[in-house]
Design a protein around this motif. Structure first.
Motif, short mmCIF file in Angstrom:
data_model
loop_
_atom_site.label_atom_id
_atom_site.label_comp_id
_atom_site.label_asym_id
_atom_site.label_seq_id
_atom_site.Cartn_x
_atom_site.Cartn_y
_atom_site.Cartn_z
N LYS A 25 0.84 -1.20 0.00
CA LYS A 25 0.00 0.00 0.00
C LYS A 25 0.87 1.25 0.00
O LYS A 25 0.62 2.19 -0.75
N GLU A 35 2.37 1.83 -3.37
CA GLU A 35 1.36 2.30 -4.34
C GLU A 35 1.10 3.80 -4.16
O GLU A 35 1.10 4.55 -5.12
N VAL A 36 0.86 4.20 -2.90
CA VAL A 36 0.53 5.61 -2.62
C VAL A 36 1.70 6.51 -2.98
O VAL A 36 1.53 7.59 -3.55
N GLN A 84 2.37 8.52 -6.51
CA GLN A 84 1.81 9.80 -6.93
C GLN A 84 1.78 10.83 -5.81
O GLN A 84 1.48 11.98 -6.04
N TYR A 85 2.05 10.39 -4.60
CA TYR A 85 1.79 11.26 -3.46
C TYR A 85 2.84 11.02 -2.38
O TYR A 85 3.20 9.87 -2.12
N GLU A 136 -2.10 9.48 7.80
CA GLU A 136 -2.29 8.84 6.49
C GLU A 136 -1.94 7.35 6.57
O GLU A 136 -2.62 6.52 5.99
N LYS A 193 -2.14 5.60 9.27
CA LYS A 193 -3.20 5.01 10.10
C LYS A 193 -4.43 4.71 9.25
O LYS A 193 -5.04 3.65 9.38
N SER A 194 -4.78 5.65 8.36
CA SER A 194 -5.93 5.43 7.48
C SER A 194 -5.71 4.23 6.57
O SER A 194 -6.66 3.57 6.17
N MET A 195 -4.45 3.96 6.26
CA MET A 195 -4.17 2.80 5.39
C MET A 195 -4.21 1.49 6.17
O MET A 195 -3.96 0.43 5.61
N LYS A 213 -7.29 0.02 -12.52
CA LYS A 213 -7.48 0.81 -11.29
C LYS A 213 -8.84 1.52 -11.31
O LYS A 213 -9.50 1.64 -10.29
N LYS A 248 -6.24 13.75 -5.62
CA LYS A 248 -4.96 13.32 -5.02
C LYS A 248 -4.36 12.09 -5.70
O LYS A 248 -3.28 11.64 -5.33
N ASP A 271 -4.34 5.98 -6.61
CA ASP A 271 -3.73 5.09 -5.61
C ASP A 271 -4.00 5.58 -4.19
O ASP A 271 -4.22 4.79 -3.28
N TYR A 272 -3.97 6.89 -4.04
CA TYR A 272 -4.23 7.50 -2.73
C TYR A 272 -5.62 7.08 -2.25
O TYR A 272 -5.82 6.74 -1.10
N GLN A 288 -5.93 2.96 -1.78
CA GLN A 288 -5.24 2.42 -0.59
C GLN A 288 -5.83 2.98 0.71
O GLN A 288 -5.34 2.68 1.79
N GLY A 289 -6.86 3.81 0.59
CA GLY A 289 -7.55 4.31 1.78
C GLY A 289 -6.72 5.27 2.60
O GLY A 289 -6.77 5.24 3.83
N ALA A 290 -5.93 6.13 1.94
CA ALA A 290 -5.03 7.00 2.70
C ALA A 290 -5.73 8.21 3.32
O ALA A 290 -5.24 8.78 4.29
N SER A 291 -6.88 8.63 2.79
CA SER A 291 -7.58 9.77 3.39
C SER A 291 -8.77 9.26 4.20
O SER A 291 -9.13 8.08 4.11
N LYS A 317 -10.85 5.92 3.27
CA LYS A 317 -10.84 4.87 4.29
C LYS A 317 -12.28 4.46 4.62
O LYS A 317 -12.59 3.28 4.79
#
Lengths: 394, 252
Positions: free
Chosen positions: A332, A335-336, A339-340, A347, A349-351, B71, B104, B107-108, B111-114, B118
């Protein structure tokens, strides 16, 4: 229907830990009933929290072997019974149709020799596959000393084969059984299984160890497991913490702590999914794993020079070494990161990453969010409240 | 005002339209607003997704090529599953997560980053959990030749997803599942409504209930008792429905 028989033969098989029903591929085409799923399905859970997904039974609990830990050993005075192949296959199909179970786990005591017993087991599975056209999951136990010809037949019918090693080496096996020979009865059939399974698509093989019955160390167990993964193409190893059974020679031996079983599973997973090598585990003077710190944390504690690592730059392998980050979380992050740029612990934690565990070992955009001082003294000191009236030797 | 249907493509189109036109999307509870909107209602059905994506790309200079890759399909799948959830706020969560994907990066979001992506994953996880559990926990009764029937409690709209799973398991059977709201069946890959009264009679106890109970008891290793773990695997809300719930209760 004799429900009591099912109860006796089910109870006799419950110490076999493997309850996975995950498989890929089908053993027969145009199945009338049954399929396999790569993730498996759990149909219930017993009050001990173990999954009940398979009809786990013995063909018979009559056994001519003398294994000193086993509830079915020949000298033990318990009710004995057995299934006929037609009877067991009918019972299984009726239970499968009602969705009580996901597949069959068939083992057996050794009655009238290994060949005779395996013949009965294979006949049961043949009825299921050919008469009922059952396309679901079947796990077949291979008995010690089984010949190559039987293993080949079994591999053609079952999704999984297994032969329990029970002990890590010959010396330890001698404590558990006088009638089994480690090389002839266990290692040779396992070698044959590995050879046959490699050719048979969709079939895997596993083994199981009893932990604590033969006074073996974790080092011996993991060395044996490591060898099996390397040389015998083993899918996975199971560990069963020893529980003494009344009326056996080991009835007075203390049960193995469950945490020990847990540590062995953690080490096994590290070997299979985290690219950990046998040399990456740390054992105490008796050859056992630390019961306070899990093996991955212990690796981090013993290798402080590797940490902290920057989550935005670390490689997949480096991320895998961080306690609290597994293969899924590491993927994960990668992957993130494409682009970021990860900027905050929230962040992660959200993953779904456990910050509590990993924060000490990472930096996020160059910033460390926890002290790594803990690494210097990871063991918690146990302080004792002294009594005013207790005699203290000065 | 933009109206959309409960379909992943329509939701993405609604998001793109709202960005391009500046109009408001009508989500749950907003249907009353339509009464006052007159002719200013835009329906996503009359727009093409590719054209909207192209316009969005030009207007906002953002990469949306992922929409046509695996995706993009994965995001659509997440939305499809999340729409089955019974939560009242599911639409607003989905739109916020879609916004994350466009602003964003895909992938962001995936992957549940926000927080919202999430939450989207959490909606999917609730639905998938129910499907996974029901595939294991549902118990069928034979209802005549090659027909199986069961009653099950479901929180989300998962009945069709569950039936599809059972079709692979019993390819030559008609499988009927009854819930408090509706009764559906699957046969030869087709899902259809059935009348629950036709099947109620088959749901009585049979010998295999006691066979199962006896077998279940035989698998329990008392020294390893861990009821907390068992309760986390079979949530207490199912204990009254499942036969083994009584045994679990007696161990409490």
């Amino acid at each position: 229907m004799d429900i009591k028989k099912l109860s006796i033969l089910g109870e006799a098989a419950k110490y076999d830990i493997c309850s996975s029903s995950a498989a890929s591929g089908r053993k027969i085409s145009k199945a009338d009933m049954g399929n396999t799923l790569p993730s498996g399905v759990c149909h219930s859970f017993t009050p001990d929290g173990r999954c009940v997904s398979l009809l786990k039974v013995l063909m018979t609990n009559e056994c001519e072997k003398d294994c000193s830990y086993c509830p079915n050993r020949v000298q033990r005075d318990v009710p004995r019974t057995s299934f006929a192949p037609e009877e067991l296959s009918r019972l299984f199909i009726d239970m499968y149709e009602r969705n009580f179970i996901e597949g069959l786990f068939l083992s057996s005591g050794v009655r009238h020799g290994t060949s005779d017993t395996i013949e009965g087991m294979l006949k049961t599975v043949e009825i299921l596959r050919l008469k009922y056209r059952f396309g679901g999951y079947i796990h077949l136990k291979i008995l010690p000393g089984a010949s190559e010809q039987y293993i080949e037949r079994a591999a053609g019918l079952a999704d999984r084969l297994s032969l329990n090693l029970e002990a890590p080496n010959e010396e330890r096996l001698r404590i558990l059984s006088k009638s089994k020979n480690y090389n002839r009865d266990l290692l040779t059939p396992i070698r044959n299984i590995a050879k046959i399974v490699e050719k048979s698509q969709g079939t895997t093989h596993t083994t199981q160890f009893i932990v604590g019955a033969a006074q073996e160390s974790d080092k011996e167990l993991l060395a044996s497991v490591n060898d099996l993964y390397k040389s015998y193409n083993l899918k996975r190893a199971y560990f069963s913490a020893f529980n003494p059974v009344y009326g056996t020679p080991l009835e007075n031996v203390a049960p193995a702590p469950r945490i020990r079983e847990n540590r062995l599973y953690q080490s096994d997973f590290l070997m299979r999914f985290y690219n950990f090598k046998f040399k990456d585990f740390y054992f105490d003077d008796n050859g056992n794993l630390d019961l306070d710190l899990d093996p991955k944390l212990m690796y981090a504690v013993r290798n402080p020079q590797l940490f902290p690592i920057e989550v935005n730059r670390a490689s997949f392998q480096q991320l895998l070494q961080v306690p609290g980050i597994g293969p899924k979380s590491a993927r994960k992050i990668l992957e993130v990161r494409r682009q970021y740029r990860i900027k905050s612990p929230e962040e992660l934690k959200s993953m779904g990453i456990s910050l509590k565990r990993c924060q000490k070992f990472i930096t996020i955009s160059g910033r460390c969010y926890d002290s790594s001082r803990w690494l210097m003294s990871p063991h918690r000191y146990e302080y004792e409240q002294l009594s005013m009236f207790k005699e203290v030797s000065l | 005002m933009i109206v959309f249907s409960d379909d992943p493509q329509s939701i993405i189109k609604a998001f793109l339209l709202s960005k391009l036109t500046g109009d408001m999307i009508i989500t749950e509870g907003g249907n009353d607003l339509l009464l006052f909107s007159g002719d200013a209602v835009i329906s996503t059905g009359s727009y093409d997704l590719e054209e909207l994506a192209e316009q969005y790309k030009i207007s906002f200079c953002r990469n949306v090529d992922w929409l046509h890759t695996y995706k993009g399909n994965e995001l659509m799948h997440f939305i499809h599953i999340a729409l089955k959830h019974n939560s009242e706020s599911k639409h607003s969560i989905i739109f916020k997560a879609v916004e994350d994907a466009f602003v964003k990066g895909i992938d962001y979001c995936l992957q549940g980053a926000s927080i919202y992506s999430k939450k989207l994953r959490s909606l999917c996880s609730d639905v998938n959990h129910e499907v996974y559990r029901m595939v294991g926990f549902i118990r069928f009764k034979p209802a005549g030749e090659r027909c199986l029937v069961a009653r099950a409690p479901m929180c989300h709209d998962t009945i069709d997803l569950i039936l599809r799973q059972f079709q692979d398991r019993y390819p030559n059977h008609r499988v009927v599942i009854m819930t408090d709201q509706r009764s559906r069946a699957i046969q030869n890959g087709l899902i259809f409504d059935v009348n629950s009264k036709d099947y109620e009679n088959y749901l009585k106890e049979d010998i295999y209930d006691s066979v199962w109970e006896e077998y279940y008891k035989s698998q329990y290793i008392a020294p390893r008792k861990n009821l907390r773990l068992a309760a986390s695997k079979i949530p207490k809300k199912y204990w009254d429905w499942m036969q083994e719930g009584n045994i679990l209760k007696s161990e409490e």
